[in-house]
Design a protein around this motif. Structure first.
Motif: not given
Length: 181
Positions: A111, A115, A120, A124, A127
């Motif tokens: 994850y 991200a 970004k 997380v 996401v």
């Protein structure tokens, strides 16, 4: 869809070699892939929540081209599904779903990797939520996302389905590297 026309979502059931799931599509493309061995209610609930004004119509013929590609994928004959998709979500979800489509067959990412890829790194959890909202699993390969420790985590289709999909892909990659048995 033209003004005031009711959107039609066609659905059919894929049953092949132990796999059983519903597929749904609009005239624009695949819009929902059901979980392994779930009832039609899963599709009905998704439509009611995400596309409430749509009419759900059983049409195996409309779904047949989608079923063919999924069967080919599940048989290890195809590593990429190039079916058209009709995905609707927030701009952030769309960004995440596009990134998921870049994960190579047979590979996994975390994850956090996703991200970072979308620039970004602090998002997380967001996401994870966007991945969980992916309505076309397998076609948009959210099953290839794992926890930072490599463990299989959250998957709408359930962890056993995620395990099966990853095993299928690993087996195919090994076959391609080492030659068919």
């Amino acid at each position: 869809m033209k003004n005031n026309q009711t959107e039609i979502i066609y659905f059919g059931k894929l049953e092949h070699n132990g796999w059983s799931m519903y597929l749904a599509a609009t005239d624009n493309g695949l819009c929902f892939v059901g979980s392994q061995n779930k009832e039609l209610a899963e599709v009905e609930n998704w439509v009611a929540k995400k596309r409430a004004s749509a009419m759900l119509v059983h049409d195996e013929e409309k779904i047949h081209p989608y079923k063919e590609q999924f069967i080919s994928y599940l048989d290890g004959e195809r590593v990429e599904l190039d079916l058209p998709i009709d995905l609707r979500g927030t701009p952030f979800q769309q960004l995440v779903w596009r990134e998921l489509q870049k994960i190579p067959y047979g590979k996994t990412v975390t994850y956090m990797d996703i991200a970072k890829q979308i620039e970004k790194p602090k998002a997380v959890r967001a996401v994870g939520a966007a991945i969980g909202a992916n309505p076309v699993m397998i076609r948009v390969p959210c099953h290839r996302v794992v926890g930072k420790d490599g463990k299989l985590t959250g998957f709408r289709g359930g962890i056993p389905m995620k395990e099966s999909l990853l095993a299928l892909e690993r087996e195919k990659v090994l076959e391609d590297v080492h030659g068919a048995p």
